[in-house]
Every structure is written in structure tokens, then in C-alpha cells.
Motif scaffolding. Sequence first.
Motif, PDB file in Angstrom:
ATOM      1  N   LEU A   1      63.823  39.904  53.472  1.00  0.00           N
ATOM      2  CA  LEU A   1      63.090  41.070  54.498  1.00  0.00           C
ATOM      3  C   LEU A   1      63.595  42.798  54.381  1.00  0.00           C
ATOM      4  O   LEU A   1      63.206  43.443  53.870  1.00  0.00           O
ATOM      5  CB  LEU A   1      63.247  40.351  56.168  1.00  0.00           C
ATOM      6  CG  LEU A   1      62.908  41.716  57.025  1.00  0.00           C
ATOM      7  CD1 LEU A   1      61.496  41.890  56.825  1.00  0.00           C
ATOM      8  CD2 LEU A   1      63.513  41.182  58.514  1.00  0.00           C
ATOM      9  N   VAL A   2      64.945  42.193  54.200  1.00  0.00           N
ATOM     10  CA  VAL A   2      65.820  43.915  53.684  1.00  0.00           C
ATOM     11  C   VAL A   2      65.913  44.062  52.426  1.00  0.00           C
ATOM     12  O   VAL A   2      65.539  45.411  52.391  1.00  0.00           O
ATOM     13  CB  VAL A   2      67.533  42.923  54.174  1.00  0.00           C
ATOM     14  CG1 VAL A   2      68.237  44.553  53.262  1.00  0.00           C
ATOM     15  CG2 VAL A   2      67.565  43.416  55.215  1.00  0.00           C
TER      16      VAL A   2
ATOM     17  N   GLY B   1      63.084  43.327  50.316  1.00  0.00           N
ATOM     18  CA  GLY B   1      61.482  43.685  50.193  1.00  0.00           C
ATOM     19  C   GLY B   1      61.452  44.762  50.484  1.00  0.00           C
ATOM     20  O   GLY B   1      61.150  46.137  50.241  1.00  0.00           O
ATOM     21  N   THR B   2      61.979  45.468  51.775  1.00  0.00           N
ATOM     22  CA  THR B   2      61.266  46.494  52.330  1.00  0.00           C
ATOM     23  C   THR B   2      62.579  47.686  51.493  1.00  0.00           C
ATOM     24  O   THR B   2      61.908  48.646  51.773  1.00  0.00           O
ATOM     25  CB  THR B   2      62.718  46.379  53.973  1.00  0.00           C
ATOM     26  OG1 THR B   2      61.703  45.389  54.372  1.00  0.00           O
ATOM     27  CG2 THR B   2      61.997  48.051  54.885  1.00  0.00           C
TER      28      THR B   2
ATOM     29  N   ASN C   1      60.153  48.016  48.553  1.00  0.00           N
ATOM     30  CA  ASN C   1      58.701  48.510  48.579  1.00  0.00           C
ATOM     31  C   ASN C   1      59.050  50.433  49.152  1.00  0.00           C
ATOM     32  O   ASN C   1      58.312  51.058  48.766  1.00  0.00           O
ATOM     33  CB  ASN C   1      57.981  48.028  49.691  1.00  0.00           C
ATOM     34  CG  ASN C   1      57.056  46.875  49.278  1.00  0.00           C
ATOM     35  OD1 ASN C   1      56.671  47.046  49.026  1.00  0.00           O
ATOM     36  ND2 ASN C   1      57.578  45.699  50.392  1.00  0.00           N
ATOM     37  N   LEU C   2      59.688  50.719  49.781  1.00  0.00           N
ATOM     38  CA  LEU C   2      60.639  52.303  49.947  1.00  0.00           C
ATOM     39  C   LEU C   2      60.778  52.848  48.547  1.00  0.00           C
ATOM     40  O   LEU C   2      60.639  53.928  48.363  1.00  0.00           O
ATOM     41  CB  LEU C   2      61.574  51.995  51.425  1.00  0.00           C
ATOM     42  CG  LEU C   2      61.276  51.962  51.922  1.00  0.00           C
ATOM     43  CD1 LEU C   2      62.782  51.369  52.868  1.00  0.00           C
ATOM     44  CD2 LEU C   2      60.435  52.951  53.217  1.00  0.00           C
TER      45      LEU C   2
ATOM     46  N   SER D   1      56.922  54.650  47.724  1.00  0.00           N
ATOM     47  CA  SER D   1      56.862  55.565  48.580  1.00  0.00           C
ATOM     48  C   SER D   1      55.983  56.291  48.389  1.00  0.00           C
ATOM     49  O   SER D   1      55.511  57.255  49.906  1.00  0.00           O
ATOM     50  CB  SER D   1      58.383  56.128  47.943  1.00  0.00           C
ATOM     51  OG  SER D   1      58.333  57.130  46.782  1.00  0.00           O
TER      52      SER D   1
ATOM     53  N   ILE E   1      53.530  55.157  51.435  1.00  0.00           N
ATOM     54  CA  ILE E   1      54.025  54.637  52.323  1.00  0.00           C
ATOM     55  C   ILE E   1      53.903  56.424  53.161  1.00  0.00           C
ATOM     56  O   ILE E   1      53.583  56.579  53.957  1.00  0.00           O
ATOM     57  CB  ILE E   1      56.121  54.673  52.584  1.00  0.00           C
ATOM     58  CG1 ILE E   1      55.829  53.213  52.241  1.00  0.00           C
ATOM     59  CG2 ILE E   1      56.139  55.006  53.794  1.00  0.00           C
ATOM     60  CD1 ILE E   1      57.544  52.579  51.825  1.00  0.00           C
TER      61      ILE E   1
ATOM     62  N   ALA F   1      53.017  45.101  46.907  1.00  0.00           N
ATOM     63  CA  ALA F   1      54.590  45.144  48.176  1.00  0.00           C
ATOM     64  C   ALA F   1      54.678  43.328  48.610  1.00  0.00           C
ATOM     65  O   ALA F   1      55.935  42.926  48.939  1.00  0.00           O
ATOM     66  CB  ALA F   1      53.771  45.688  49.504  1.00  0.00           C
TER      67      ALA F   1
ATOM     68  N   ASN G   1      57.194  42.351  46.032  1.00  0.00           N
ATOM     69  CA  ASN G   1      58.617  42.794  45.985  1.00  0.00           C
ATOM     70  C   ASN G   1      59.311  41.878  47.419  1.00  0.00           C
ATOM     71  O   ASN G   1      59.850  42.257  47.900  1.00  0.00           O
ATOM     72  CB  ASN G   1      58.668  44.679  46.991  1.00  0.00           C
ATOM     73  CG  ASN G   1      58.328  45.027  45.889  1.00  0.00           C
ATOM     74  OD1 ASN G   1      58.789  45.048  45.172  1.00  0.00           O
ATOM     75  ND2 ASN G   1      57.497  45.982  46.255  1.00  0.00           N
ATOM     76  N   TYR G   2      58.546  41.227  47.826  1.00  0.00           N
ATOM     77  CA  TYR G   2      59.228  39.940  48.951  1.00  0.00           C
ATOM     78  C   TYR G   2      59.454  38.924  48.585  1.00  0.00           C
ATOM     79  O   TYR G   2      60.376  38.306  49.077  1.00  0.00           O
ATOM     80  CB  TYR G   2      58.738  40.124  50.551  1.00  0.00           C
ATOM     81  CG  TYR G   2      58.766  41.678  51.448  1.00  0.00           C
ATOM     82  CD1 TYR G   2      59.820  41.356  51.959  1.00  0.00           C
ATOM     83  CD2 TYR G   2      57.300  42.535  51.238  1.00  0.00           C
ATOM     84  CE1 TYR G   2      59.877  42.756  52.898  1.00  0.00           C
ATOM     85  CE2 TYR G   2      57.881  43.117  52.095  1.00  0.00           C
ATOM     86  CZ  TYR G   2      58.406  43.818  52.728  1.00  0.00           C
ATOM     87  OH  TYR G   2      59.001  44.938  53.290  1.00  0.00           O
TER      88      TYR G   2
END
Length: 73
Positions: free
Chosen positions: A22-23, A25-26, A29-30, A34, A37, A48, A51-52
Motif C-alpha cells: 500500500l505504501v 505502490g502509492t 503511482n505518484l 503523476s 493523477i 497502477a 505498482n501494488y
Amino acid sequence: MKQLLRTLIQPSVVINALKIALVVGTLLNLINQSEAIWGEADLRIGHALLNYLVPYCVASYSAAKHQLDKQKQ
């Protein structure tokens, strides 16, 4: 191999790997999406999800391997 698979599905391994995924992967994704987003490009769902998925696989394998190596000692 069977012991590794059993270890991979232990709740402690799964929960820890989910937290890490979660950390990480987020953050990925950022960094990697970007533009999507901020609305400047289309979001690529496959990327996406990867990335997780990748951090989850790395974290769960590392934890399971560590537990198995610890048991051998």
C-alpha cells in the motif's frame, strides 16, 4: 516449495506485505502516473495495479524466506 507456499499465506506475512504494498505502490503511482493523477493524461490501470502487485510479491517472498531460514537454524 510447499512449505514456502504455506508460509506465504500466513496471516502475519499477508498483512505485513499488504501494508508495504500500500505504501510503496502509492508512492510508485505518484511517481509513475503523476500526469494521470493531475488530469493531464489517462490513468493506465494495468500499470497502477502492477505498482501494488510487485511490492506485495517482493515483501511477502522476503518475509516467507526469512521465516523459513530462521526455522532451519
